[in-house]
Design an enzyme around this catalytic site. Structure first.
Site, PDB file in Angstrom:
ATOM      1  N   GLY A  12      23.318  79.098-101.807  1.00  0.00           N
ATOM      2  CA  GLY A  12      22.167  79.509-102.602  1.00  0.00           C
ATOM      3  C   GLY A  12      22.266  80.915-103.152  1.00  0.00           C
ATOM      4  CG  ASN A  13      25.020  83.694-101.312  1.00  0.00           C
ATOM      5  OD1 ASN A  13      25.304  82.520-101.070  1.00  0.00           O
ATOM      6  ND2 ASN A  13      25.894  84.659-101.222  1.00  0.00           N
ATOM      7  CE  LYS A 130      20.015  71.224 -98.102  1.00  0.00           C
ATOM      8  NZ  LYS A 130      21.117  72.041 -97.580  1.00  0.00           N
ATOM      9  CE  LYS A 214      26.474  74.911-100.589  1.00  0.00           C
ATOM     10  NZ  LYS A 214      25.807  75.134 -99.330  1.00  0.00           N
ATOM     11  CE  LYS A 276      26.599  77.692 -95.815  1.00  0.00           C
ATOM     12  NZ  LYS A 276      25.381  76.855 -95.791  1.00  0.00           N
TER      13      LYS A 276
END
Length: 315
Positions: A12-13, A130, A214, A276
């Site tokens: 997101g960053n 989420k 994602k 991740k």
């Protein structure tokens, strides 16, 4: 010898700054910086596909649609996800093409509206995790829960957010098109984890209200194109255990056995680092001689050169 393939998952960053306004213009400015790094990676000789998140963006699209429901019908959640794929992909396409042109590299950049099949019986549908949309105070979140029936949860010490189901991706519908584009373009695909759809007995696809993680979508893509590297970019330079504690330890290398142990010990929050690490583990388990890297956007090139980041290895 053909170039190495790399699938890059953007956090997101890489799309929005936590300090700036949540506007399209602000996102475009952040994406301009992000694509400079991607262009540098392309310049190193890698063939690239880009996967991005959409949690804040799809949440705001849903919110806008629901707020305007008395004026125009609210859009279903899967349609909102498709809308987020389109405008985020457009921003990445535009900025990445400019960054490549500055280096005199005439490489096409294309966004593929991508559907990803999930299992309608996935247990995630009964346990939403989420985060989407903006951050709220606990009081604001509880009010939304009571008023709109949202499921809300605290997100890694950063505030409260709405959460939706996050089923595991099973198959990328447009994968053959992605493969055909691969040799001729940088492909932006599986945006927001892909538009979640279920396959009906008659073969038709039907959208569902969910956001696919994602990182897991990027891992599935990396498997399906037989990528050499899965690179997951986030806000931190390295994966850590005891994060934000006095005994925090940053990890340069993480074997599958170590990663599994740290997951069991609860070192990685479900809403941030856990998917991740799990995605990286899955890729390395599938391809023991390949590697997955987790690092920050601004350290991506250094990590590919072996100077920093966390490399997940088979053993």
């Amino acid at each position: 010898m053909s170039a190495e393939k790399i699938v890059i998952a953007l956090g997101g960053n890489a799309l929005q700054s936590g300090k700036g306004p949540a506007t399209a213009e602000a996102q475009l400015n952040v994406v301009k910086n992000t694509t400079e790094h991607i262009a540098r990676i392309s310049g190193m000789g890698y063939e690239i596909a880009v996967v991005h998140g959409n949690g804040p963006q799809v949440g705001r699209i849903v919110m806008a649609s629901e707020t305007a429901k008395d004026v125009t019908p609210a859009m279903p959640f899967d349609v909102c996800g498709a809308m987020s794929q389109g405008y985020i992909g457009y921003h990445i396409q535009q900025c990445l093409k400019y960054a490549l042109n500055k280096d005199n590299r005439n490489v096409p950049v294309v966004t593929v509206a991508t559907q990803v099949i999930v299992d309608e019986n996935d247990p995630a549908f009964s346990n939403p995790t989420k985060p989407i949309g903006p951050f709220y105070t606990e009081e604001e979140a509880k009010a939304l829960e009571a008023e709109k029936g949202y499921t809300v949860k605290e997100d890694s010490g950063r505030g409260w957010r709405r959460v939706v189901a996050s089923p595991m991706p099973k198959r990328i519908v447009e994968i053959e098109a992605v493969k055909q584009l691969w040799d001729n373009a940088i492909v932006i695909t599986c945006g927001g984890g892909g538009i979640p759809v279920v396959e009906k007995p008659n073969g038709t696809l039907e959208g569902v209200a969910a956001v696919i993680d994602k990182d897991h979508a990027a891992e599935l893509l990396a498997e399906m194109v037989e990528a050499d590297v899965l690179m997951i970019l986030t806000e931190v330079e390295k994966v850590s255990i005891n994060f934000n504690k006095p005994d925090q330890e940053d990890l340069s290398v993480l074997t599958l056995d170590q990663a599994a142990r740290y997951v069991d010990e609860g070192h990685f929050p479900a809403g941030s680092m856990l998917p991740k690490v799990e995605a990286a583990m899955k890729f390395v388990r599938r391809y023991p001689n390949k590697k997955a890297i987790i690092t920050s956007l601004d350290k991506a090139v250094d990590a590919l050169e072996g100077k920093t980041g966390t490399v997940i290895t088979f053993n």
